[in-house]
Design a protein around this motif. Structure first.
Motif, PDB file in Angstrom:
ATOM      1  N   ALA A 188       5.746 174.489  11.649  1.00 51.24           N
ATOM      2  CA  ALA A 188       6.060 175.038  12.981  1.00 51.24           C
ATOM      3  C   ALA A 188       4.778 175.406  13.725  1.00 51.24           C
ATOM      4  CB  ALA A 188       6.970 176.263  12.848  1.00 51.24           C
ATOM      5  N   GLN A 189       3.794 175.951  13.008  1.00 50.99           N
ATOM      6  CA  GLN A 189       2.518 176.302  13.647  1.00 50.99           C
ATOM      7  C   GLN A 189       1.766 175.046  14.083  1.00 50.99           C
ATOM      8  OE1 GLN A 189       1.094 178.755  10.385  1.00 50.99           O
ATOM      9  NE2 GLN A 189       1.081 180.554  11.733  1.00 50.99           N
ATOM     10  N   VAL A 190       1.828 173.991  13.285  1.00 51.41           N
ATOM     11  CA  VAL A 190       1.191 172.717  13.667  1.00 51.41           C
ATOM     12  C   VAL A 190       1.814 172.210  14.963  1.00 51.41           C
ATOM     13  CG1 VAL A 190       0.868 170.282  13.026  1.00 51.41           C
ATOM     14  CG2 VAL A 190       0.480 172.084  11.327  1.00 51.41           C
ATOM     15  N   ASP A 191       3.126 172.276  15.062  1.00 53.26           N
ATOM     16  CA  ASP A 191       3.835 171.851  16.269  1.00 53.26           C
ATOM     17  C   ASP A 191       3.393 172.706  17.465  1.00 53.26           C
ATOM     18  OD1 ASP A 191       5.945 170.228  17.582  1.00 53.26           O
ATOM     19  OD2 ASP A 191       6.909 172.182  17.835  1.00 53.26           O
ATOM     20  N   GLN A 192       3.313 174.023  17.261  1.00 56.31           N
ATOM     21  CA  GLN A 192       2.872 174.930  18.335  1.00 56.31           C
ATOM     22  C   GLN A 192       1.433 174.626  18.744  1.00 56.31           C
ATOM     23  OE1 GLN A 192       3.514 178.587  16.229  1.00 56.31           O
ATOM     24  NE2 GLN A 192       5.491 178.990  17.207  1.00 56.31           N
ATOM     25  N   LEU A 193       0.574 174.395  17.762  1.00 52.48           N
ATOM     26  CA  LEU A 193      -0.833 174.110  18.060  1.00 52.48           C
ATOM     27  C   LEU A 193      -0.952 172.827  18.884  1.00 52.48           C
ATOM     28  CD1 LEU A 193      -3.846 174.796  17.746  1.00 52.48           C
ATOM     29  CD2 LEU A 193      -3.805 173.501  15.590  1.00 52.48           C
ATOM     30  N   GLY A 241     -11.239 166.991   4.986  1.00 48.39           N
ATOM     31  CA  GLY A 241     -11.749 168.241   5.550  1.00 48.39           C
ATOM     32  C   GLY A 241     -10.849 168.771   6.657  1.00 48.39           C
ATOM     33  N   VAL A 242     -10.398 167.886   7.544  1.00 49.60           N
ATOM     34  CA  VAL A 242      -9.483 168.291   8.620  1.00 49.60           C
ATOM     35  C   VAL A 242      -8.195 168.839   8.011  1.00 49.60           C
ATOM     36  CG1 VAL A 242      -8.069 167.462  10.555  1.00 49.60           C
ATOM     37  CG2 VAL A 242     -10.452 166.710  10.333  1.00 49.60           C
ATOM     38  N   ARG A 243      -7.674 168.139   7.019  1.00 47.58           N
ATOM     39  CA  ARG A 243      -6.439 168.593   6.365  1.00 47.58           C
ATOM     40  C   ARG A 243      -6.657 169.961   5.712  1.00 47.58           C
ATOM     41  NH1 ARG A 243      -2.042 166.853   5.682  1.00 47.58           N
ATOM     42  NH2 ARG A 243      -2.429 164.691   6.219  1.00 47.58           N
ATOM     43  N   ARG A 244      -7.741 170.103   4.954  1.00 50.66           N
ATOM     44  CA  ARG A 244      -8.000 171.335   4.203  1.00 50.66           C
ATOM     45  C   ARG A 244      -8.265 172.519   5.128  1.00 50.66           C
ATOM     46  NH1 ARG A 244     -11.685 169.307   1.225  1.00 50.66           N
ATOM     47  NH2 ARG A 244     -13.501 170.138   2.294  1.00 50.66           N
ATOM     48  N   HIS A 245      -9.078 172.307   6.177  1.00 55.45           N
ATOM     49  CA  HIS A 245      -9.509 173.426   7.020  1.00 55.45           C
ATOM     50  C   HIS A 245      -8.566 173.736   8.181  1.00 55.45           C
ATOM     51  CE1 HIS A 245     -13.079 173.364   4.660  1.00 55.45           C
ATOM     52  NE2 HIS A 245     -13.494 172.206   5.129  1.00 55.45           N
ATOM     53  N   LEU A 246      -7.679 172.802   8.531  1.00 52.59           N
ATOM     54  CA  LEU A 246      -6.771 173.031   9.654  1.00 52.59           C
ATOM     55  C   LEU A 246      -5.313 173.022   9.201  1.00 52.59           C
ATOM     56  CD1 LEU A 246      -6.278 173.380  12.735  1.00 52.59           C
ATOM     57  CD2 LEU A 246      -6.287 170.877  12.897  1.00 52.59           C
ATOM     58  N   PHE A 247      -4.835 171.874   8.767  1.00 45.32           N
ATOM     59  CA  PHE A 247      -3.403 171.728   8.518  1.00 45.32           C
ATOM     60  C   PHE A 247      -2.905 172.511   7.307  1.00 45.32           C
ATOM     61  CE2 PHE A 247      -4.421 167.995  11.140  1.00 45.32           C
ATOM     62  CZ  PHE A 247      -3.592 168.300  12.201  1.00 45.32           C
TER      63      PHE A 247
END
Length: 153
Positions: free
Chosen positions: A134-139, A122-128
């Motif tokens: 690059a956005q993951v790094d920024q987040l 769920g975390v992978r599907r709804h967030l990552f």
């Protein structure tokens, strides 16, 4: 005369509302899925995770409150519910007569192990999956900056 209010400009207002909506929506979705799939809210899952990662699967209640970002009274209520389910047990702290230790039972560990794959998906599907690397790094950087700032206040 009081301090001047530093009103949000239109870009800040848009950013604030997007952040609020996204963070609330993400947590509500993950909470709903954990409730449906594992019969527990996200706050209870977080407690089980923190205990599972601790030495001997046990933490002082005060430390557990701190790492789970919960008030002591809210944590105490949650742990009572987890005790009733047989997933956590409370014991008196051997080094502090007033303190208590929460420990994850084998049943609690099994429950967590069963819930984790679906929750991680769920975390992978709804967030990552919604973000570029690059956005993951920024987040992560933004979130760490907020955590550091809030820790200081």
């Amino acid at each position: 005369m009081g301090v001047m209010t530093r009103w949000l400009d239109p870009d800040e207002q848009r950013t604030w509302r997007a952040f609020l909506t996204a963070s609330r929506g993400l947590m509500e979705t993950l909470d709903r899925e954990l409730q449906r799939d594992a019969g527990m809210p996200h706050a209870y899952y977080e407690i089980l995770v923190r205990l599972s990662e601790a030495p001997d699967r046990r933490l002082r209640m005060s430390d557990l409150a701190q790492v789970s970002g919960s008030s002591r009274s809210r944590l105490s209520h949650a742990v009572s519910r987890l005790e009733a389910a047989g997933w956590v047990r409370r014991e008196d702290c051997p080094t502090d007569r007033r303190g208590q230790v929460a420990l994850l039972t084998d049943a609690g560990f099994a429950t967590l192990a069963a819930a984790a794959p679906g929750h991680v998906e769920g975390v992978r599907r709804h967030l990552f999956d919604a973000l570029s690397p690059a956005q993951v790094d920024q987040l992560r950087r933004i979130s760490e900056a907020l955590v550091d700032h809030l820790r200081e206040t």
